[in-house]
Scaffold this motif. Structure first.
Motif, PDB file in Angstrom:
ATOM      1  N   LYS A  22      16.066  11.096 -18.072  1.00 56.99           N
ATOM      2  CA  LYS A  22      14.598  11.090 -18.029  1.00 56.99           C
ATOM      3  C   LYS A  22      14.028  12.485 -18.322  1.00 56.99           C
ATOM      4  CE  LYS A  22      13.984   7.176 -14.850  1.00 56.99           C
ATOM      5  NZ  LYS A  22      13.371   6.752 -13.567  1.00 56.99           N
ATOM      6  N   CYS A  25      14.104  14.757 -14.673  1.00 54.22           N
ATOM      7  CA  CYS A  25      15.160  14.611 -13.664  1.00 54.22           C
ATOM      8  C   CYS A  25      16.426  14.113 -14.364  1.00 54.22           C
ATOM      9  CB  CYS A  25      14.730  13.643 -12.564  1.00 54.22           C
ATOM     10  SG  CYS A  25      14.385  11.977 -13.172  1.00 54.22           S
ATOM     11  N   CYS A  27      17.991  11.272 -13.880  1.00 54.17           N
ATOM     12  CA  CYS A  27      18.174   9.814 -13.902  1.00 54.17           C
ATOM     13  C   CYS A  27      18.436   9.330 -15.320  1.00 54.17           C
ATOM     14  CB  CYS A  27      16.925   9.112 -13.373  1.00 54.17           C
ATOM     15  SG  CYS A  27      16.682   9.320 -11.619  1.00 54.17           S
ATOM     16  N   ILE A  39      16.381   5.790 -10.198  1.00 56.02           N
ATOM     17  CA  ILE A  39      15.301   6.594  -9.610  1.00 56.02           C
ATOM     18  C   ILE A  39      15.882   7.708  -8.734  1.00 56.02           C
ATOM     19  CG2 ILE A  39      13.506   4.812  -9.597  1.00 56.02           C
ATOM     20  CD1 ILE A  39      14.431   4.082  -6.755  1.00 56.02           C
ATOM     21  N   CYS A  40      15.073   8.737  -8.495  1.00 54.58           N
ATOM     22  CA  CYS A  40      15.488   9.830  -7.629  1.00 54.58           C
ATOM     23  C   CYS A  40      14.219  10.445  -7.031  1.00 54.58           C
ATOM     24  CB  CYS A  40      16.294  10.858  -8.419  1.00 54.58           C
ATOM     25  SG  CYS A  40      15.279  11.873  -9.507  1.00 54.58           S
ATOM     26  N   CYS A  43      11.506  11.541  -9.885  1.00 58.17           N
ATOM     27  CA  CYS A  43      10.683  10.535 -10.580  1.00 58.17           C
ATOM     28  C   CYS A  43       9.978   9.605  -9.598  1.00 58.17           C
ATOM     29  CB  CYS A  43      11.492   9.781 -11.635  1.00 58.17           C
ATOM     30  SG  CYS A  43      13.007   9.031 -11.086  1.00 58.17           S
TER      31      CYS A  43
HETATM   32 ZN   LIG Z   1      14.736  10.552 -11.420  1.00 59.59          ZN
END
Ligand SMILES: [Zn+2]
Length: 486
Positions: A22, A25, A27, A39-40, A43
């Protein structure tokens, strides 16, 4: 359409970049998957999480800008676009406001008949995509339990390119031709999958109407919710007709956002300008400005591939390929490159185009293997074309050979040599076959003499068969005709 008015159309595209991760990040950036699994904290907009820009995304935007001849400024920055939206967990989107990565440029495109056109670009900038909400249930959402919305953040933070055109398009067909060219170019650059059906290409159109020849711009509306190039064309034409009707009746166009209704074929009002957001842009404090080095920009420029519009122009103007065939050849970059190699080796562009788009594309469709990845090398196809050109084999044998080459048979010249498939062009040998066939079918010969000239095809077929498909068909035709009329 009413000749007193002309439409002024600009297109704004959002394109998801084909990066590994992404935008800010680590991901994974991939379409689909179980909701909320990619996701993290970054994001998801968790407090204190810090963005780290994706270098690959920045390079892809610069490459796209260079491909369209845009200026790549020495200084660029990210800005926060503030708004509250359920699929935007940070309550702001990191975007670019006044200093985008690419400014200006031109998209060259062509109409169905091959006419080349150009549409200038305003800018190309880089931002992050939002999550995706799904609205379900039957109620209007005001009564608890009657309806609900689900949100998936897998898409939140995916790198997104925004590409804005100048209002230089004049019809739905031009807008689609522009979009096709943009899509092909981004595909050739490897910037994106550009699949409208998966949402990696999304577009809105600005439409206004003015008296034909006027330099002034009329009040515009923005059309959203178009899910295919076909709907883009229909939506623009429908909106153009609606605005012309209002103006013709002395009415006034209201500046607003309108949604495209695919089923009823009309646009409808979504929100007026009065409700427009004020995004309160300000420079993103968590990211340093972007200063792409000239060396890096030049490296990206040098690495640009041959672009579809360049190929199309060369095919139509230098190689004499028709517009429709040329469009098919540039559709897939690997197919265009393959075709170029066949032409370089065979020096017969028309025959190369016929084989590549005809038999080879059919085999590719049947087997699911791309032409460029098939066992038929460009050199071997050129060899086959050479055999046909030199009349060493006829088209029937060529077709059979191609099918065997697809299965890995290798050099067609070697097969012809090994199996004695060379075309029989010796009139004496063919005359012997003709003699044999005519004496074997006296009744058919009688029918011909009685005026049934269509039995000629049968006799020619029999002679071809007797020669095991190797006789020169033109010569067979000629000799059968001569023999029958003697
Ligand atoms: Zn992320």
């Amino acid at each position: 359409m009413n000749a007193r008015y002309e439409a002024v159309i600009g297109v704004e595209c959002h394109v998801e970049l084909k990066t590994k991760t992404k935008m800010f990040c680590g991901c994974v950036n991939a379409f689909g998957g179980e909701p909320n699994t990619k996701i993290c904290p970054v994001c998801l907009g968790m407090p204190g999480a810090l963005p780290v820009p994706n270098a690959q995304a920045i390079e892809l935007i610069i490459a796209a800008g260079l491909a369209f001849g845009a200026e790549i400024p020495a200084f660029s920055k990210f800005d926060r676009k503030n708004y509250f939206y359920p699929d935007m967990p940070k309550d702001y989107q990191i975007s670019q406001y006044d200093m985008p990565l690419a400014i200006g440029g031109t998209v060259k495109y062509w109409l169905e008949d091959g006419t080349m056109r150009e549409c200038r670009l305003t800018r190309i900038h880089l931002e992050e995509d939002t999550g995706k909400s799904t609205h379900a249930g039957s109620g209007d959402g005001r009564i608890a339990g009657s309806s609900y919305s689900l949100v998936d953040f897998n898409r939140a933070g995916v790198p997104l390119m925004e590409c804005v055109s100048e209002p230089e398009l004049r019809s739905g067909a031009e807008a689609v031709a522009y979009l096709e060219s943009l899509r092909r170019t981004l595909l050739a650059l490897g910037v994106s999958d550009v699949k409208m059906e998966e949402g990696s290409l999304r577009c809105d159109a600005n439409v206004s109407i003015r008296p034909a020849g006027s330099a002034e711009l009329g009040t515009k509306t923005e059309i959203k919710n178009m899910n295919s190039f076909r709907s883009v064309e229909r939506a623009i034409e429908s909106e153009r007709a609606r605005q012309i009707e209002i103006l013709s009746n002395g009415g006034r166009i209201v500046q607003e956002t309108r949604g495209w209704d695919e089923v009823n074929g009309v646009t409808h009002s979504m929100r007026s300008k009065e409700e427009a957001h004020d995004y309160r842009y300000f420079p993103e404090p968590d990211l340093v400005p972007l200063e792409p080095s000239r060396a890096a920009v030049e490296r990206l420029r040098a690495a640009l591939p041959v672009l579809p519009a360049q190929r199309f122009e060369r095919y139509t103007s230098q190689l004499g390929i028709g517009s429709k065939q040329a469009t098919q050849l540039v559709e897939t970059p690997s197919l265009g490159a393959y075709f170029d190699r066949v032409v370089a080796c065979s020096n017969n562009a028309q025959q190369a185009s016929n084989f590549v788009l005809g038999d080879l594309s059919r085999l590719a469709n049947e087997t699911g293997v791309a032409v460029a990845e098939s066992a038929v090398s460009a050199e071997h196809l050129a060899e086959l074309i050479g055999l046909v050109d030199a009349k060493r084999i006829n088209s029937k044998i060529a077709k059979e050979l191609l099918a065997r080459m697809w299965d890995g048979a290798g050099s067609p010249a070697a097969i012809v040599e090994r199996e004695g498939l060379a075309q029989t062009t010796d009139p004496g040998a063919i005359a012997a076959f003709v003699e044999e066939v005519l004496s074997a079918h006296p009744s058919v010969v009688a029918e011909f003499k009685a005026g049934k000239s269509n039995v000629m095809g049968f006799l020619v077929g029999q002679v071809m068969k007797a020669s095991r498909g190797k006789a020169d068909p033109a010569l067979v035709n000629e000799l059968v005709r001569t023999k029958l009329s003697s």
